[in-house]
Design a protein around this motif. Structure first.
Motif, PDB file in Angstrom:
ATOM      1  N   LYS A 206       9.043  19.881 -13.409  1.00 39.52           N
ATOM      2  CA  LYS A 206       9.889  19.938 -12.228  1.00 39.52           C
ATOM      3  C   LYS A 206       9.036  20.089 -10.968  1.00 39.52           C
ATOM      4  N   ASP A 207       9.192  19.149 -10.059  1.00 40.04           N
ATOM      5  CA  ASP A 207       8.464  19.180  -8.795  1.00 40.04           C
ATOM      6  C   ASP A 207       9.340  18.478  -7.758  1.00 40.04           C
ATOM      7  N   LEU A 208      10.131  19.255  -7.042  1.00 39.37           N
ATOM      8  CA  LEU A 208      11.111  18.692  -6.114  1.00 39.37           C
ATOM      9  C   LEU A 208      10.458  17.873  -5.016  1.00 39.37           C
ATOM     10  N   ASP A 209       9.336  18.358  -4.470  1.00 41.07           N
ATOM     11  CA  ASP A 209       8.668  17.615  -3.396  1.00 41.07           C
ATOM     12  C   ASP A 209       8.166  16.264  -3.894  1.00 41.07           C
ATOM     13  N   LEU A 210       7.604  16.230  -5.091  1.00 43.20           N
ATOM     14  CA  LEU A 210       7.122  14.969  -5.652  1.00 43.20           C
ATOM     15  C   LEU A 210       8.285  14.029  -5.923  1.00 43.20           C
ATOM     16  N   GLU A 211       9.368  14.588  -6.392  1.00 48.83           N
ATOM     17  CA  GLU A 211      10.567  13.798  -6.669  1.00 48.83           C
ATOM     18  C   GLU A 211      11.084  13.139  -5.394  1.00 48.83           C
ATOM     19  N   MET A 212      11.164  13.903  -4.337  1.00 55.48           N
ATOM     20  CA  MET A 212      11.658  13.362  -3.070  1.00 55.48           C
ATOM     21  C   MET A 212      10.652  12.405  -2.436  1.00 55.48           C
ATOM     22  N   LEU A 213       9.361  12.650  -2.657  1.00 54.48           N
ATOM     23  CA  LEU A 213       8.350  11.721  -2.157  1.00 54.48           C
ATOM     24  C   LEU A 213       8.523  10.349  -2.795  1.00 54.48           C
ATOM     25  N   LYS A 214       8.863  10.305  -4.053  1.00 50.04           N
ATOM     26  CA  LYS A 214       9.073   9.021  -4.727  1.00 50.04           C
ATOM     27  C   LYS A 214      10.299   8.306  -4.163  1.00 50.04           C
ATOM     28  N   TRP A 215      11.343   9.070  -3.840  1.00 47.86           N
ATOM     29  CA  TRP A 215      12.507   8.449  -3.207  1.00 47.86           C
ATOM     30  C   TRP A 215      12.148   7.925  -1.816  1.00 47.86           C
ATOM     31  N   ARG A 216      11.338   8.677  -1.142  1.00 49.49           N
ATOM     32  CA  ARG A 216      10.870   8.245   0.193  1.00 49.49           C
ATOM     33  C   ARG A 216      10.080   6.942   0.075  1.00 49.49           C
ATOM     34  N   LYS A 217       9.265   6.843  -0.956  1.00 52.79           N
ATOM     35  CA  LYS A 217       8.489   5.625  -1.191  1.00 52.79           C
ATOM     36  C   LYS A 217       9.399   4.455  -1.533  1.00 52.79           C
ATOM     37  N   PHE A 218      10.443   4.719  -2.316  1.00 51.43           N
ATOM     38  CA  PHE A 218      11.385   3.645  -2.631  1.00 51.43           C
ATOM     39  C   PHE A 218      12.094   3.160  -1.371  1.00 51.43           C
ATOM     40  N   CYS A 219      12.458   4.084  -0.498  1.00 51.86           N
ATOM     41  CA  CYS A 219      13.116   3.725   0.759  1.00 51.86           C
ATOM     42  C   CYS A 219      12.256   2.755   1.562  1.00 51.86           C
ATOM     43  N   ASN A 220      10.976   3.065   1.715  1.00 52.51           N
ATOM     44  CA  ASN A 220      10.089   2.205   2.500  1.00 52.51           C
ATOM     45  C   ASN A 220       9.741   0.913   1.774  1.00 52.51           C
ATOM     46  N   SER A 221       9.645   0.971   0.458  1.00 47.17           N
ATOM     47  CA  SER A 221       9.373  -0.241  -0.323  1.00 47.17           C
ATOM     48  C   SER A 221      10.559  -1.197  -0.242  1.00 47.17           C
ATOM     49  N   LEU A 222      11.756  -0.642  -0.251  1.00 50.19           N
ATOM     50  CA  LEU A 222      12.947  -1.470  -0.083  1.00 50.19           C
ATOM     51  C   LEU A 222      12.948  -2.132   1.287  1.00 50.19           C
ATOM     52  N   ARG A 223      12.459  -1.432   2.297  1.00 50.38           N
ATOM     53  CA  ARG A 223      12.322  -2.017   3.629  1.00 50.38           C
ATOM     54  C   ARG A 223      11.355  -3.207   3.593  1.00 50.38           C
ATOM     55  N   LEU A 224      10.250  -3.056   2.852  1.00 49.52           N
ATOM     56  CA  LEU A 224       9.292  -4.163   2.713  1.00 49.52           C
ATOM     57  C   LEU A 224       9.960  -5.382   2.092  1.00 49.52           C
ATOM     58  N   ARG A 225      10.686  -5.158   1.006  1.00 51.15           N
ATOM     59  CA  ARG A 225      11.337  -6.272   0.308  1.00 51.15           C
ATOM     60  C   ARG A 225      12.301  -7.012   1.226  1.00 51.15           C
ATOM     61  N   ILE A 226      13.153  -6.250   1.899  1.00 49.03           N
ATOM     62  CA  ILE A 226      14.175  -6.853   2.744  1.00 49.03           C
ATOM     63  C   ILE A 226      13.543  -7.580   3.930  1.00 49.03           C
ATOM     64  N   ALA A 227      12.508  -6.986   4.503  1.00 50.23           N
ATOM     65  CA  ALA A 227      11.827  -7.619   5.637  1.00 50.23           C
ATOM     66  C   ALA A 227      11.170  -8.931   5.217  1.00 50.23           C
ATOM     67  N   MET A 228      10.499  -8.939   4.075  1.00 52.36           N
ATOM     68  CA  MET A 228       9.861 -10.171   3.623  1.00 52.36           C
ATOM     69  C   MET A 228      10.887 -11.245   3.306  1.00 52.36           C
ATOM     70  N   ARG A 229      12.046 -10.828   2.819  1.00 52.64           N
ATOM     71  CA  ARG A 229      13.091 -11.798   2.499  1.00 52.64           C
ATOM     72  C   ARG A 229      13.476 -12.622   3.730  1.00 52.64           C
ATOM     73  N   ILE A 230      13.457 -11.992   4.895  1.00 53.23           N
ATOM     74  CA  ILE A 230      13.915 -12.688   6.097  1.00 53.23           C
ATOM     75  C   ILE A 230      12.753 -13.161   6.975  1.00 53.23           C
ATOM     76  N   SER A 231      11.544 -13.166   6.422  1.00 52.92           N
ATOM     77  CA  SER A 231      10.375 -13.532   7.227  1.00 52.92           C
ATOM     78  C   SER A 231      10.430 -14.967   7.736  1.00 52.92           C
ATOM     79  N   GLY A 232      11.162 -15.825   7.052  1.00 52.66           N
ATOM     80  CA  GLY A 232      11.248 -17.213   7.476  1.00 52.66           C
ATOM     81  C   GLY A 232      12.338 -17.484   8.489  1.00 52.66           C
TER      82      GLY A 232
END
Length: 502
Positions: A206-232
């Protein structure tokens, strides 16, 4: 939702009492269960939505797997090998997206006045709402968005929501995700998630900070995916979003290791089997599907070692794919390659939503576009390949041989896309989006046995609007579907700029 149920139950109870014993002024008291909770606990709502997402979207073997060029049927053949293009197909996916977002919105509304006590669960709920919205618009293009969830009198009384354009939905999703990312950068909450977080919670460590850090990373990674989708189609927004994330790794961390991949793992005990296992093994149905000829041919041609993970050898010891939408299955079901054991025989397997390798394929493409992402295209590409190979259990020696051979960096976006296509196997919906955006795999083709004959030369561009939308929101749905042809063609995604397809 609870208010609606409550009012419906109240009306039914009132009628019964009126018929049986005249009338009473205590309808609501009589109809209220004193032991029932007025609202579902926030953590319960969250785990229900995450589980529902995995079960609803994780079981698509053919369908998206066929659209992406991976999987074909070899038994119970139909015209589309996974899609009979009517406006009733894939309706459950549509309803699941709106059900999940409805549940999350109710939970967010309920916790709004006590947000401090539910800070972490609210972060995850908001991120997942945006994931659901991205899924909806990538599947159906224009969808009800701004007027959704405004059915009650207090919310505005909009019972038939208008459809928003995809080009308006994408910026709104990116804006919302950035707001969440900025808030998370300032700190997390103290509320424990425990079993509510079905994705990143680790009961043995159990490590709440690490758990939330991974969610934070998913949030920003999802931003990368969506941004690249509309790059054209929205290059300025795509560039500024990706450069901001890449330029501030401490503020906007991203998924960078396989241990951080966003995926839902299953207990592996009845009834909670991983969906591919559940549909692939129970009742001996595994032999319904084979790997596509274009997928196997590519893996063989490039000597890609991942073939051993994604496919089984045929009965003669060779890897062999099967044509998409053939009128008949093979004379011997074992004469073609089935889905590999690594992907279909693990009851406690996982449904992937974002693989770590995807981060680096995106950064490699961004570098090719001239974005300042702090890493060269080659370095990002090779990192992506290494992550994908490790995720498939491939040795370092075999990985290096591939990178020195057909997988060698050649300074083209096509090299990125072809490898990304292989790496996204099982994340079939995302692979379908990659194909629609880039045209890779270029060897993809529609069903050989389509009811439309040669009227269409491509896999479906979209999913059909559900029949109930035409029944209960007809005026708005008719407008949204005006350019749709045969339910799944006619108008490409906003970000799909391919030509020569019909």
């Amino acid at each position: 939702m609870n208010k609606i149920i409550k009012k419906t139950g109240l009306a039914a109870s009132a009628l019964s009492l009126l018929l049986l014993s005249g009338c009473t002024k205590n309808f609501e008291d009589i109809n209220t269960n004193p032991d029932a909770l007025p609202y579902s606990p926030p953590n319960n709502t969250l785990v229900n939505v995450l589980r529902n997402t995995g079960e609803q979207f994780g079981g698509d073997v053919d369908g998206y797997g066929t659209f992406a060029g991976y999987i074909v049927k070899i038994q119970y053949m139909d015209f589309m090998s996974g899609l009979v293009p009517t406006n009733n197909t894939y309706g459950n996916r549509w309803y699941a997206c709106y059900y999940n977002n409805t549940q999350l919105k109710d939970m967010l509304d309920y916790t709004e006045k006590t947000a401090a006590g539910y800070k972490n669960v609210r972060f995850i709920a908001r991120i997942w709402q945006n994931y659901m919205w991205s899924y909806l618009t990538d599947g159906w293009r224009n969808v009800p968005f701004t007027e959704t969830f405004q059915g009650t009198e207090e919310q505005g009384g909009v019972l038939r929501a208008k459809y928003d354009k995809q080009e308006d939905i994408y910026p709104a999703i990116l804006k919302s995700l950035k707001e969440i990312a900025d808030e998370m950068a300032k700190g997390y909450g103290t509320d424990e998630l425990d079993g509510a977080d079905a994705i990143y919670y680790n009961p043995s460590k159990k490590d709440l900070d690490l758990e939330m850090l991974k969610w934070r990373k998913f949030c920003n990674s999802l931003r990368l995916r969506i941004a690249m989708r509309i790059s054209g189609v929205a290059p300025d927004l795509a560039k500024s979003t990706i450069e901001e994330i890449a330029g501030k790794p401490d503020t906007y961390p991203v998924i960078g290791d396989n241990s951080e991949s966003c995926q839902l793992s299953y207990p592996g005990a009845p009834p909670y089997y991983e969906p591919w296992y559940n549909s692939g093994m129970i009742g001996n149905r595994r032999n319904n599907w084979a790997l596509s000829d274009i997928f196997i041919d590519h893996l063989i041609d490039t000597k890609d070692p991942r073939i051993a993970a994604v496919a089984l050898k045929a009965n003669d010891g060779e890897y062999r794919g099967y044509p998409n939408g053939a009128k008949q299955g093979p004379s011997s079901l074992t004469s073609v390659s089935w889905i590999g054991d690594r992907y279909i025989t693990n009851a406690a397997g996982a449904t992937p939503f974002f693989k770590a390798c995807e981060t680096y394929y995106i950064l490699a493409e961004a570098a090719m576009l001239g974005y300042n992402v702090g890493v060269s295209a080659q370095m990002a590409y090779e990192k992506a390949v290494n992550l994908s190979m490790a995720d498939n259990g491939i040795s370092t020696e075999a990985t290096n041989a591939y990178l020195a051979g057909a997988g060698k960096w050649n300074n083209t976006k096509e090299r990125i896309w072809w490898d990304m296509w292989v790496a996204l196997f099982k994340e079939n919906f995302e692979a379908w989006s990659l194909y629609r955006r880039t045209g890779v795999p270029t060897t993809n083709y529609p069903s050989l046995n389509s009811i439309f004959g040669k009227k269409h030369n491509d896999q479906p561009w979209r999913l059909p609007y559900p029949n109930n939308e035409y029944l209960y929101n007809k005026a708005n749905t008719d407008v949204a579907a005006a350019k749709v042809v045969d339910n799944v063609w006619g108008e490409q995604m906003w970000w799909d700029k391919r030509t020569g397809k019909f």
